[in-house]
Design a protein around this motif. Sequence first.
Motif, PDB file in Angstrom:
ATOM      1  N   LEU A 191       0.828  -1.200   0.000  1.00  8.11           N
ATOM      2  CA  LEU A 191       0.000   0.000   0.000  1.00  8.11           C
ATOM      3  C   LEU A 191       0.871   1.262   0.000  1.00  8.11           C
ATOM      4  CD1 LEU A 191      -2.820   1.305   0.233  1.00  8.11           C
ATOM      5  CD2 LEU A 191      -2.587   1.107   2.724  1.00  8.11           C
ATOM      6  N   THR A 192       1.924   1.252   0.775  1.00  4.27           N
ATOM      7  CA  THR A 192       2.822   2.415   0.832  1.00  4.27           C
ATOM      8  C   THR A 192       3.451   2.683  -0.530  1.00  4.27           C
ATOM      9  OG1 THR A 192       3.308   1.996   3.168  1.00  4.27           O
ATOM     10  CG2 THR A 192       4.875   3.355   1.939  1.00  4.27           C
ATOM     11  N   ARG A 193       3.912   1.619  -1.188  1.00  8.35           N
ATOM     12  CA  ARG A 193       4.572   1.785  -2.484  1.00  8.35           C
ATOM     13  C   ARG A 193       3.613   2.359  -3.528  1.00  8.35           C
ATOM     14  NH1 ARG A 193       9.515  -0.696  -2.731  1.00  8.35           N
ATOM     15  NH2 ARG A 193       9.985  -2.195  -1.056  1.00  8.35           N
ATOM     16  N   VAL A 194       2.408   1.787  -3.623  1.00  6.55           N
ATOM     17  CA  VAL A 194       1.492   2.259  -4.654  1.00  6.55           C
ATOM     18  C   VAL A 194       0.989   3.664  -4.326  1.00  6.55           C
ATOM     19  CG1 VAL A 194      -0.625   1.275  -3.674  1.00  6.55           C
ATOM     20  CG2 VAL A 194      -0.432   1.568  -6.129  1.00  6.55           C
ATOM     21  N   ALA A 195       0.809   3.968  -3.023  1.00  3.59           N
ATOM     22  CA  ALA A 195       0.350   5.305  -2.639  1.00  3.59           C
ATOM     23  C   ALA A 195       1.398   6.357  -2.987  1.00  3.59           C
ATOM     24  CB  ALA A 195       0.030   5.336  -1.144  1.00  3.59           C
ATOM     25  N   GLU A 196       2.667   6.048  -2.743  1.00  4.18           N
ATOM     26  CA  GLU A 196       3.726   6.995  -3.076  1.00  4.18           C
ATOM     27  C   GLU A 196       3.875   7.171  -4.580  1.00  4.18           C
ATOM     28  OE1 GLU A 196       7.088   5.388  -1.095  1.00  4.18           O
ATOM     29  OE2 GLU A 196       6.581   6.287   0.865  1.00  4.18           O
ATOM     30  N   MET A 197       3.630   6.098  -5.348  1.00  3.74           N
ATOM     31  CA  MET A 197       3.764   6.184  -6.799  1.00  3.74           C
ATOM     32  C   MET A 197       2.690   7.065  -7.416  1.00  3.74           C
ATOM     33  SD  MET A 197       4.757   2.223  -7.673  1.00  3.74           S
ATOM     34  CE  MET A 197       4.793   2.467  -9.431  1.00  3.74           C
ATOM     35  N   VAL A 198       1.483   7.052  -6.840  1.00  2.00           N
ATOM     36  CA  VAL A 198       0.392   7.834  -7.426  1.00  2.00           C
ATOM     37  C   VAL A 198       0.157   9.129  -6.657  1.00  2.00           C
ATOM     38  CG1 VAL A 198      -0.704   5.749  -8.294  1.00  2.00           C
ATOM     39  CG2 VAL A 198      -1.403   6.669  -6.067  1.00  2.00           C
ATOM     40  N   GLY A 199       0.973   9.399  -5.620  1.00  2.95           N
ATOM     41  CA  GLY A 199       0.836  10.625  -4.857  1.00  2.95           C
ATOM     42  C   GLY A 199      -0.403  10.687  -4.001  1.00  2.95           C
ATOM     43  N   ALA A 200      -0.823   9.544  -3.436  1.00  2.00           N
ATOM     44  CA  ALA A 200      -2.020   9.499  -2.604  1.00  2.00           C
ATOM     45  C   ALA A 200      -1.740  10.085  -1.228  1.00  2.00           C
ATOM     46  CB  ALA A 200      -2.528   8.069  -2.470  1.00  2.00           C
ATOM     47  N   ALA A 201      -2.714  10.814  -0.697  1.00  2.14           N
ATOM     48  CA  ALA A 201      -2.574  11.371   0.646  1.00  2.14           C
ATOM     49  C   ALA A 201      -2.822  10.324   1.723  1.00  2.14           C
ATOM     50  CB  ALA A 201      -3.546  12.530   0.832  1.00  2.14           C
ATOM     51  N   GLY A 202      -3.541   9.285   1.402  1.00  3.16           N
ATOM     52  CA  GLY A 202      -3.839   8.232   2.363  1.00  3.16           C
ATOM     53  C   GLY A 202      -4.371   7.007   1.645  1.00  3.16           C
ATOM     54  N   GLY A 203      -4.415   5.942   2.356  1.00  5.20           N
ATOM     55  CA  GLY A 203      -4.916   4.704   1.770  1.00  5.20           C
ATOM     56  C   GLY A 203      -5.195   3.675   2.850  1.00  5.20           C
ATOM     57  N   VAL A 204      -5.997   2.681   2.521  1.00  3.97           N
ATOM     58  CA  VAL A 204      -6.345   1.643   3.475  1.00  3.97           C
ATOM     59  C   VAL A 204      -6.686   0.363   2.717  1.00  3.97           C
ATOM     60  CG1 VAL A 204      -8.794   2.284   3.534  1.00  3.97           C
ATOM     61  CG2 VAL A 204      -7.785   1.087   5.487  1.00  3.97           C
ATOM     62  N   VAL A 205      -6.357  -0.781   3.340  1.00  3.09           N
ATOM     63  CA  VAL A 205      -6.750  -2.093   2.823  1.00  3.09           C
ATOM     64  C   VAL A 205      -7.662  -2.729   3.860  1.00  3.09           C
ATOM     65  CG1 VAL A 205      -5.990  -4.397   2.147  1.00  3.09           C
ATOM     66  CG2 VAL A 205      -4.638  -2.401   1.494  1.00  3.09           C
ATOM     67  N   ARG A 206      -8.887  -3.028   3.453  1.00  2.00           N
ATOM     68  CA  ARG A 206      -9.862  -3.653   4.344  1.00  2.00           C
ATOM     69  C   ARG A 206     -10.092  -5.088   3.920  1.00  2.00           C
ATOM     70  NH1 ARG A 206     -12.131   1.369   3.062  1.00  2.00           N
ATOM     71  NH2 ARG A 206     -12.083   2.880   4.797  1.00  2.00           N
ATOM     72  N   LEU A 207     -10.280  -5.969   4.934  1.00  2.00           N
ATOM     73  CA  LEU A 207     -10.463  -7.396   4.656  1.00  2.00           C
ATOM     74  C   LEU A 207     -11.466  -7.980   5.635  1.00  2.00           C
ATOM     75  CD1 LEU A 207      -9.594  -9.989   3.133  1.00  2.00           C
ATOM     76  CD2 LEU A 207      -7.854 -10.313   4.905  1.00  2.00           C
TER      77      LEU A 207
END
Length: 677
Positions: A191-207
């Motif tokens: 999640l950190t890698r993809v968020a940094e690549m697209v410039g996301a301010a935040g992200g979450v993975v729910r399961l």
Amino acid sequence: MGEVSERGRGLLLVDHFAAARALVRSVLTEADLDDLLNEALLLTTELSTNAVEHARTELDIEVVADRVGLTVTVTDFAAGPVDDLAVGIRNDSEEIGEVSERGRGLLLVDHFASRWGTTYLPTGKGVWFRLDRSGRTPVEAAVGEHVPAGAGEGTATASSAPSAAAMSELTQTAPDPYAEDPLPDFAADLLTRVAEMVGAAGGVVRLDRGDGQGTQVLARYGRQPRPGNQLLQVPLAVHRPYAGELELDAAPSAYARPLAVLAAERLSLHLENDRLRRADIRRQAWLTFLAEASELLAQSLDVELTMALIPQLVVPRLGQWCAVHTTDEWGRLRLAASSHADESVLPQLHKVLQETGPDSIQARLREASRSATQVPLGPPMEGFAVPLIARGQRLGTLAVGRHVRHRHDPDEVAVLEDVARRAALAIENARIHAERRRVAQTLQQSLLPPGLPVVEGIGFAAEYVPTGDDAEVGGDFYDVVPLPDGRWLVVIGDVSGKGIQAAAVTGLVRDVIRVLIGDGKPLPEVLSRLNETLVERGGGRYCTLALAAVGPAGRRQLDVSLHLAGHDRPVLLRGAGGASFVGIGGTALGLLDSITSPTAEIPLAPGDSLVFYTDGVTERRRGRELFGVDRLRDAAAPLAGYSADVVAARLRATAINFSVETPRDDIAILVLRNDAL
């Protein structure tokens, strides 16, 4: 610089992609194109991976390098179209179209290659890409201006595109194989890698694993999503009961969704592995549970105990509550046993189970029993009912209530149905055993006198302990019969074997003795006639017998005429003290055409006793040690002067307490005592 070309051919498995990478590396080194190495290795690996996973054939990898770049072609030999990437002509503000399920590698090709395309041959199909140096740095070459492609070709560039190194790290990120639970750390890293690549301010993975715990946060990046923001949400491609999504608080860009989809797919692959691993562990646990349940149910041959055990096996592992109903002879359901995880709720459960009406649980239970199928139960005690069926007989129902936060998954339902089958079979076996036990006890009682006669001056007492298998009929018996001349005949015998055949012979011996004695036959003739009867009957059954005719002889003394037909000698217990064996051995009945049975005359003074017994006493085992006749005599000696009842009871207790094992043979003890004052 001259053109360098090299071809590598062979079966490439997933574990052997290093060979393809080595091939590309060697060609680029020789052509002095090291600045294109990262992009070339990344794209070659992705195309080889796609081909191996989906074509499942041999691969042909061709690498051609010149002064300004290189071309790599990966060809497989499977029929069918290439899994293509839907990429349209776009400007800087347009999004990449949806990526096909099997075309993730082509996303990278479209992103980094100067040109790419497909080839079709009679023997297979291939994908090629071209990387040009053009006097620029590798990243500049990768993200240069978009060039429209001709038929069969495609390109992809954007000034804000991620680097090849970042893309490579994203696609090659994997969980730690040695971690106990690697998924949270792996999901957070991805999640950190993809968020940094697209410039996301935040992200979450729910399961949501479908285990009753609800949706959980598996990983989080950055800040909480701001209200009103347009979030990028990608569902995880996992199978039930798993469900989840990857969410990014990212501004719209050309690569945000495709990269999020790629990251979600990578995560989904490992989540599927986790689901399968957990499912396998659960199935192994269920198999162990069923084996243990079967063993426990098989050990119980008592009907009530078996039915009481079933809810204890189910609750709380398979349900919040459980109720076992059995069907009586009129087809009505009767509550036999129940259990609840919260014992304080049991009265309420019983009240609900007793309610009647078309929508009541009773009605649903009757439907399950009548239809022999699983029936769901509605509020207030939700769950389902499974019929109890064994050997085609409908025995009742097994009702199970679901947990508060968890509904039964298919595996649990299958386990409960299996438990119901095993429980029904255990109940039926217990009922059959109870019926056999009742028949055996009734038959055994019919072979023994209902009571011993009360005779002035003579004391009679008997103790009988059946074999440990209370559903089996033994061959030991005893009797006290009046003789025509006023005396009494004491009889104790042992027919070989057990079971119905032994019981039949025992009944025959007992009845023949009574008939012959009633006709006034002397004891030697009684034994001879009985032996003839058993020999003619055949069947391999024989009988040992002790007959003792006892009557008064004046001066308060009793005379005993003792005949032994293969039976152990009785113990003479003197009232004044001392114990000894008396009598003369004879021939067992049913083995030979003629027998011998000498008469032994034994006087009994007041207080004297004769102790008769069967081999169930002397052959009682403690390991390899037998109780034996000597131990019996020594145990009887201190009982001199006691009444017949006390002597019989004490000897029975001594024999039983000799071993902790249940008796392997019937134990019969008969005591005759001179009670004259």
